[in-house]
Design a protein around this motif. Structure first.
Motif, PDB file in Angstrom:
ATOM      1  N   GLN A  53       2.234   1.570  -3.411  1.00  0.00           N
ATOM      2  CA  GLN A  53       1.215   2.007  -4.373  1.00  0.00           C
ATOM      3  C   GLN A  53       0.885   3.489  -4.220  1.00  0.00           C
ATOM      4  O   GLN A  53       0.676   4.197  -5.199  1.00  0.00           O
ATOM      5  CB  GLN A  53      -0.064   1.181  -4.199  1.00  0.00           C
ATOM      6  CG  GLN A  53      -0.002  -0.143  -4.952  1.00  0.00           C
ATOM      7  CD  GLN A  53      -1.229  -0.983  -4.722  1.00  0.00           C
ATOM      8  OE1 GLN A  53      -2.261  -0.482  -4.261  1.00  0.00           O
ATOM      9  NE2 GLN A  53      -1.136  -2.253  -5.016  1.00  0.00           N
ATOM     10  N   ARG A  54       0.834   3.919  -2.958  1.00  0.00           N
ATOM     11  CA  ARG A  54       0.544   5.335  -2.713  1.00  0.00           C
ATOM     12  C   ARG A  54       1.626   6.234  -3.290  1.00  0.00           C
ATOM     13  O   ARG A  54       1.342   7.276  -3.870  1.00  0.00           O
ATOM     14  CB  ARG A  54       0.387   5.587  -1.212  1.00  0.00           C
ATOM     15  CG  ARG A  54      -1.057   5.475  -0.753  1.00  0.00           C
ATOM     16  CD  ARG A  54      -1.278   6.207   0.549  1.00  0.00           C
ATOM     17  NE  ARG A  54      -0.697   5.498   1.693  1.00  0.00           N
ATOM     18  CZ  ARG A  54      -1.365   4.615   2.436  1.00  0.00           C
ATOM     19  NH1 ARG A  54      -2.621   4.362   2.173  1.00  0.00           N
ATOM     20  NH2 ARG A  54      -0.787   4.017   3.437  1.00  0.00           N
TER      21      ARG A  54
ATOM     22  N   GLN B  36       0.822  -1.213   0.000  1.00  0.00           N
ATOM     23  CA  GLN B  36       0.000   0.000   0.000  1.00  0.00           C
ATOM     24  C   GLN B  36       0.852   1.257   0.000  1.00  0.00           C
ATOM     25  O   GLN B  36       0.563   2.216  -0.712  1.00  0.00           O
ATOM     26  CB  GLN B  36      -0.923   0.013   1.226  1.00  0.00           C
ATOM     27  CG  GLN B  36      -2.224  -0.743   1.000  1.00  0.00           C
ATOM     28  CD  GLN B  36      -3.140  -0.638   2.204  1.00  0.00           C
ATOM     29  OE1 GLN B  36      -3.102   0.345   2.936  1.00  0.00           O
ATOM     30  NE2 GLN B  36      -3.955  -1.644   2.397  1.00  0.00           N
TER      31      GLN B  36
ATOM     32  N   ALA C 181      -4.448  13.318   0.381  1.00  0.00           N
ATOM     33  CA  ALA C 181      -3.551  12.683   1.349  1.00  0.00           C
ATOM     34  C   ALA C 181      -2.098  13.087   1.127  1.00  0.00           C
ATOM     35  O   ALA C 181      -1.348  13.250   2.087  1.00  0.00           O
ATOM     36  CB  ALA C 181      -3.703  11.166   1.271  1.00  0.00           C
ATOM     37  N   ASN C 182      -1.687  13.280  -0.125  1.00  0.00           N
ATOM     38  CA  ASN C 182      -0.269  13.545  -0.372  1.00  0.00           C
ATOM     39  C   ASN C 182       0.047  15.020  -0.620  1.00  0.00           C
ATOM     40  O   ASN C 182       1.183  15.373  -0.918  1.00  0.00           O
ATOM     41  CB  ASN C 182       0.254  12.682  -1.527  1.00  0.00           C
ATOM     42  CG  ASN C 182      -0.432  13.001  -2.854  1.00  0.00           C
ATOM     43  OD1 ASN C 182      -0.792  14.137  -3.123  1.00  0.00           O
ATOM     44  ND2 ASN C 182      -0.618  11.986  -3.678  1.00  0.00           N
TER      45      ASN C 182
ATOM     46  N   ALA D 137       1.221   8.969  -6.254  1.00  0.00           N
ATOM     47  CA  ALA D 137       1.618  10.367  -6.045  1.00  0.00           C
ATOM     48  C   ALA D 137       2.525  10.843  -7.169  1.00  0.00           C
ATOM     49  O   ALA D 137       2.322  11.933  -7.712  1.00  0.00           O
ATOM     50  CB  ALA D 137       2.306  10.527  -4.684  1.00  0.00           C
TER      51      ALA D 137
ATOM     52  N   ALA E 159      -6.447  10.580  -2.974  1.00  0.00           N
ATOM     53  CA  ALA E 159      -4.997  10.391  -2.934  1.00  0.00           C
ATOM     54  C   ALA E 159      -4.280  11.741  -2.943  1.00  0.00           C
ATOM     55  O   ALA E 159      -3.331  11.954  -2.188  1.00  0.00           O
ATOM     56  CB  ALA E 159      -4.546   9.547  -4.118  1.00  0.00           C
TER      57      ALA E 159
END
Ligand code: C2E
Ligand code: CA
Ligand code: CA
Ligand code: CA
Length: 277
Positions: free
Chosen positions: A22-23, A19, A81-82, A27, A78
């Protein structure tokens, strides 16, 4: 049982690593997509009870050169989050305002509002008001035709700050609507203090409108609330004529949804302007 426990722990860790990986991949892919200008806006028209188009909501799409069209559900959370949402959000606003300015001379689309979704980190960013004003200046878009869609959950995080920022943009002409209304935690107390123009009844209430009497009651309550606060009320996710009729019976006379039109690229909207259901 012990082996099972160890196994699931191992899988859990592998999954976690996966995960994280993948994140990070997503990004950098979003970052590259910003550089390559792969984000575009599609538009979904909004109608009144007479079938007249009043404006449209812009919805971002990632037009990936290999993977095709990627939906916002994949990259908006996403990006939030980033931290890339600030750059992406400003890019979206710039594109929407550029389109708004370009449409100002269009015989049918000129004068219609363009709504833009704004996420929490954008509104809470210190530069938000200045960014919106600068983008309006740069593009020459009519601020009175720009509508920003905010969600309840976004507003409750810091109501006082939101009221000040919205007030400054309202002075510039920008309007605000409350998106996904009924799913969050609005209190009457701050609803009346926010400089809002419109409530958008969440799709979940429209979906089961014909079968769930509670949803019909909720719709009537939101319409009454809108009336007493002087706010327009629009239903989103209207897919059938029966839902539209039920909404009309419940006093809601503004609609957006697949019954009328899916979100489409700007060119398609310009070409299909004669369609009414
Ligand atoms: P939302 O703001 O609630 O947008 C409405 C969503 O419902 C859109 O999904 C739209 O395509 C879809 N929709 C419209 N009519 C119907 C219908 O009749 N039936 C059904 N089932 N769905 C309908 P989409 O485009 O996938 O966007 C999903 C969410 O992603 C949006 O929900 C919004 O929260 C976010 N989003 C989209 N564009 C942007 C953007 O430019 N900026 C930000 N911050 N968020 C965005
Ligand atoms: Ca929206
Ligand atoms: Ca919505
Ligand atoms: Ca929604």
């Amino acid at each position: 049982a012990k082996a099972d426990g160890r196994d699931s722990l191992r899988f859990f860790n592998a999954d976690m690593q996966d995960q994280v990986h993948q994140r990070a991949e997503l990004a950098s892919a979003i970052y590259r997509a910003l550089e390559n200008d792969e984000f575009t806006l599609w538009y979904q028209p909004q109608y009144d009870a007479q079938g007249k188009i009043l404006g449209m909501e812009s919805l971002v799409r990632w037009e990936h050169p290999v993977k095709g069209v990627i939906m916002p559900g994949v990259f908006i959370p996403a990006s939030e989050a980033n931290g890339l949402i600030l750059r992406l959000g400003n890019r979206i606003l710039f594109k929407a305002c550029t389109q708004l300015a370009a449409w100002s001379t269009h015989p049918l689309l000129g004068g219609l509002t363009v709504a833009v979704n704004v996420s929490a980190s954008q509104l809470h960013n210190d530069a938000f008001v200045d960014d919106v004003c600068r983008i309006l200046d740069e593009t020459g878009a009519n601020a009175n035709l720009l509508e920003l869609e905010l969600t309840e959950t976004l507003l409750v995080r810091n109501v006082e700050e939101a009221i000040v920022k919205m007030g400054r943009l309202r002075e510039r002409g920008v309007r605000f609507s409350l998106d996904d209304f009924g799913t969050g935690y609005s209190s009457m107390n701050y609803l009346k203090r926010l400089p809002l123009e419109k409530l958008k009844i969440d799709r979940s209430f429209v979906r089961d409108l014909l079968t769930d009497p509670n949803d019909a009651a909720i719709v009537r309550t939101i319409v009454a609330l809108g009336e007493s606060l002087g706010l327009a009320v629009i239903a989103e996710g209207v897919e059938t004529a029966a839902q539209r009729d039920m909404l009309a019976t419940s006093g809601c006379c503004l609609y957006q949804g697949y019954l009328f039109s899916h979100p489409v690229p700007a060119a398609e909207l310009e070409a299909g302007m004669t369609h009414t259901p």
